[in-house]
Enzyme design. Structure first.
Site, PDB file in Angstrom:
ATOM      1  N   GLU A 284       3.941   6.415   5.802  1.00 65.42           N
ATOM      2  CA  GLU A 284       2.942   5.654   5.040  1.00 65.42           C
ATOM      3  C   GLU A 284       2.405   4.625   6.011  1.00 65.42           C
ATOM      4  O   GLU A 284       3.093   3.662   6.368  1.00 65.42           O
ATOM      5  CB  GLU A 284       3.586   5.011   3.803  1.00 65.42           C
ATOM      6  CG  GLU A 284       2.584   4.666   2.718  1.00 65.42           C
ATOM      7  CD  GLU A 284       2.012   3.279   2.872  1.00 65.42           C
ATOM      8  OE1 GLU A 284       0.842   3.181   3.321  1.00 65.42           O
ATOM      9  OE2 GLU A 284       2.707   2.311   2.579  1.00 65.42           O
TER      10      GLU A 284
ATOM     11  N   CYS B 129      -0.149  -2.767   1.540  1.00 65.43           N
ATOM     12  CA  CYS B 129      -0.760  -1.562   2.108  1.00 65.43           C
ATOM     13  C   CYS B 129      -2.031  -1.191   1.368  1.00 65.43           C
ATOM     14  O   CYS B 129      -2.990  -0.695   1.971  1.00 65.43           O
ATOM     15  CB  CYS B 129       0.221  -0.396   2.052  1.00 65.43           C
ATOM     16  SG  CYS B 129       1.743  -0.657   2.978  1.00 65.43           S
TER      17      CYS B 129
ATOM     18  N   GLU C 188       5.047   9.807  -1.436  1.00 67.60           N
ATOM     19  CA  GLU C 188       6.167   9.061  -1.983  1.00 67.60           C
ATOM     20  C   GLU C 188       5.994   8.974  -3.493  1.00 67.60           C
ATOM     21  O   GLU C 188       4.946   9.279  -4.036  1.00 67.60           O
ATOM     22  CB  GLU C 188       6.237   7.657  -1.370  1.00 67.60           C
ATOM     23  CG  GLU C 188       6.517   7.670   0.127  1.00 67.60           C
ATOM     24  CD  GLU C 188       6.709   6.288   0.706  1.00 67.60           C
ATOM     25  OE1 GLU C 188       7.727   6.078   1.380  1.00 67.60           O
ATOM     26  OE2 GLU C 188       5.845   5.427   0.493  1.00 67.60           O
TER      27      GLU C 188
END
Length: 482
Positions: free
Chosen positions: A247, A281, A461
Site C-alpha cells: 500500500e 494515505c 487489504e
C-alpha cells in the site's frame, strides 16, 4: 520515561540498546524507549516464527477466533492508555487516537468471525464418481512492515487476517512509532496467542534490513509506506517466491462540480485534507473545482481551514495536530517553498507555527494553495502533510482528466447532486477507492482497500479480498466408488 520490552518467542525481552521515542508536540524529551534489536535478534525472530507457524496452522480456527476476540476485548478495556500512547508517539489528537484503537479492535473482531467461515468451495467434476473441492491454507511466516502515520490501525489491518488464517508473523513497526504496535502485540499475547506466532522487531532499519528481508523463510511481505521504499523491497524480492502486498503513495483528488452543495463540500474536503494533519494515505491533497463555483468554494474552504485549532494532540481543544517528526515537518515546509517558487499562491497558512510552546514541536499551519497548474511538483508529488492544492477546470470531462492526471490511483471523491455525473465519475476515475459526497478517507474493516497504478499492488487489504494474499489455494479431487 518508560523503558519498554518487545515480544520475541512469547517472551518480553530487552537488549541493552535503546531507541528513544519522542512526542512531536514537544521533541525536547523522549517519552519512552524501546529495544534496538540486532540482526542476530531478528534471525531469532524468524526462528520463533517458524516454530510458531508449525503450531498455529494446526490450531483450530475456533481457537484462533477466540484469541482474536479476547484480544479485541483487551484493546477496548485498555483504550484510554493505548490512545494516550498513540498521541504521545504520533501526535494525532486523542479523538483520532481513540478512533484508531477502537478500529484496531474491530479488525480483530471481524477476522475472528471470518476465521469461523468456510475455507473452500465444492466444484463440479466431469469425471464420474469424483468430488472436487478447493481449500485455503496459510502461507507461513509473513513479514509485516507498518508506517508511522497510523501506527496501530495499520498493524491491525495487516496482522488480523494473517493470524486468523493461520499464519505467523514477524512485525516491524515504524522506528518513530513503536508503542502502538507493542500494545497490539500485548493484547494478543495476553489473549493466549501461542509463543512465536507474533514477534515484534523494534530496531533501526539500516542495522537489521538484511536480516529482515533476506531470510529464506519469508513466505510473504506486506508493506505500507513510500513508493521509493516499496519498490526497493519489491526489486529485492523479485527473484524469490515471496508474495508482496504494497500500500504505497497517493495524490488523492476531490472534485467539486458546479451543482454541489458547496458548504457541505467545503466541510468534507477540509476534514479529508487536514485530519491527522494530512498524514493519511487517503487524505485529499488536490481539489478540482468547476470554474463557475471556484471563487465561492475556495472562500468557503479557506473559512473552514482557518477555523482549525493547531495544538498538541493531548489537548481536547486541538483539531489539527503536529506533524509526526521534525523530519516530516521539514519535508513539508520544503515542498511548500518549492510550490511558491513555481507560482502557486498561498490562500492561507504556508508556514511553520513556532508560537509559544509550539516552538518545540513539529507544527505547520494548515495550508491552501491556489493557482496550481499541472506542471507543478505540488500537483504530482505526495506531500503528506496539511497542504491542499486547488485548481479550476471547465466541466466534468476536464475534472475527470485532472483526477486521472497522476501516477497514483488510491482515492478520489466527487461532490455533486447529479446522480448521472456521480455514476460516470465512479466508472471513469482511475482509483481503487471512490467516494460520492463523502470525504476520501474513512473505509470500514469489511470494505476492500487498496489503490491502482503506483498506489499499490494486486493484493487488496481488508474485507475477504485480503485472503488472496494471506492464503494459498489447493485443489483436491477424490475418486470414490466403482
Amino acid at each position: 520515561m518508560r523503558n519498554l520490552e518487545t515480544l520475541l518467542g512469547g517472551e518480553w525481552v530487552t537488549t541493552g540498546e535503546w531507541i528513544d521515542v519522542h512526542d512531536p508536540a514537544d521533541v525536547r524529551t523522549p517519552v519512552a524507549r524501546v529495544p534496538a534489536l540486532s540482526a542476530k535478534d531478528v534471525t531469532r525472530a524468524w526462528d520463533h516464527a517458524e516454530r510458531g507457524f508449525a503450531v498455529w496452522k494446526r490450531t483450530s480456527p475456533f481457537e484462533r477466533a477466540r484469541v482474536l476476540t479476547d484480544a479485541a476485548r483487551l484493546l477496548r478495556e485498555r483504550l484510554d492508555d493505548i490512545a494516550a500512547d498513540v498521541t504521545a508517539e504520533n501526535g494525532k489528537t486523542l479523538a483520532e487516537a481513540r478512533g484508531e484503537a477502537g478500529k484496531a479492535a474491530d479488525f480483530l473482531d471481524y477476522y475472528a468471525g471470518l476465521a469461523r467461515q468456510g475455507y473452500g468451495t465444492l466444484l463440479h467434476d466431469a469425471r464420474p464418481n469424483t468430488r472436487t473441492h478447493t481449500q485455503r491454507e496459510p502461507l507461513g511466516a509473513i513479514l509485516v512492515i507498518s508506517p508511522w502515520n497510523d501506527p496501530l490501525i495499520t498493524p491491525a489491518r495487516k496482522l488480523a487476517p494473517l493470524l486468523a488464517t493461520g499464519n505467523a508473523a514477524v512485525f516491524k513497526p515504524a522506528t518513530d512509532t513503536p508503542l502502538s504496535g507493542l500494545h497490539f502485540a500485548r493484547a494478543l499475547h495476553d489473549a493466549g496467542l501461542p509463543a512465536g506466532v507474533l514477534n515484534v522487531v523494534t530496531g533501526r532499519t539500516r542495522e537489521i534490513e538484511e536480516a529482515l528481508l533476506d531470510d529464506a523463510r519469508i513466505a510473504g511481505l506486506t508493506f505500507t509506506g513510500s513508493n521509493e521504499v516499496g519498490n526497493t523491497i519489491r526489486r529485492r524480492l523479485g527473484d524469490r517466491n515471496v508474495r508482496f502486498q504494497g500500500e504505497l503513495g497517493g495524490k488523492n483528488a476531490s472534485v467539486v462540480l458546479g451543482d454541489a452543495d458547496l458548504p457541505a463540500a467545503a466541510k468534507a474536503v477540509a476534514a479529508a485534507s487536514f485530519g491527522q494533519a494530512g498524514q493519511r494515505c487517503t487524505a485529499t491533497s488536490r481539489v478540482v473545482v468547476e470554474r463557475a463555483v471556484y471563487e465561492e468554494f475556495t472562500r468557503l474552504l479557506v473559512t473552514e481551514v482557518e477555523a482549525l485549532t493547531l495544538g498538541p494532540g493531548s489537548d481536547p481543544a486541538t483539531t489539527l495536530c503536529p506533524l509526526s517528526s521534525p523530519r516530516q515537518r521539514d519535508s513539508v515546509l520544503a515542498d511548500l517553498e518549492k510550490a511558491v517558487r513555481e507560482g502557486a499562491r498561498v490562500l492561507t497558512g504556508g508556514e511553520a507555527d513556532t508560537e509559544g510552546e509550539r516552538a518545540h514541536g513539529c507544527y505547520v499551519r494548515p495550508t491552501v494553495l491556489g493557482e496550481v497548474t499541472p506542471d507543478m511538483a505540488l500537483w504530482r508529488d505526495e506531500v503528506f502533510g496539511p497542504v491542499l492544492a486547488v485548481r479550476a477546470v471547465d466541466g466534468f470531462t476536464e475534472a475527470v482528466a485532472a483526477v486521472n492526471d497522476s501516477v497514483y490511483g488510491l482515492a478520489a471523491a466527487v461532490f455533486t447532486r447529479d446522480i448521472g455525473a456521480a455514476y460516470r465519475f465512479v466508472d471513469e476515475a482511475e482509483c481503487g477507492q471512490i467516494a460520492v459526497n463523502h470525504p476520501t478517507p474513512g473505509w470500514d474493516v469489511h470494505l476492500p482497500f487498496g489503490g491502482f497504478h503506483d498506489s499499490g499492488t494486486g493484493y487488496k487489504e481488508q474485507g475477504d479480498e485480503v485472503l488472496r494474499f494471506s492464503t494459498r489455494v489447493k485443489t483436491v479431487a477424490i475418486h470414490f466408488g466403482a
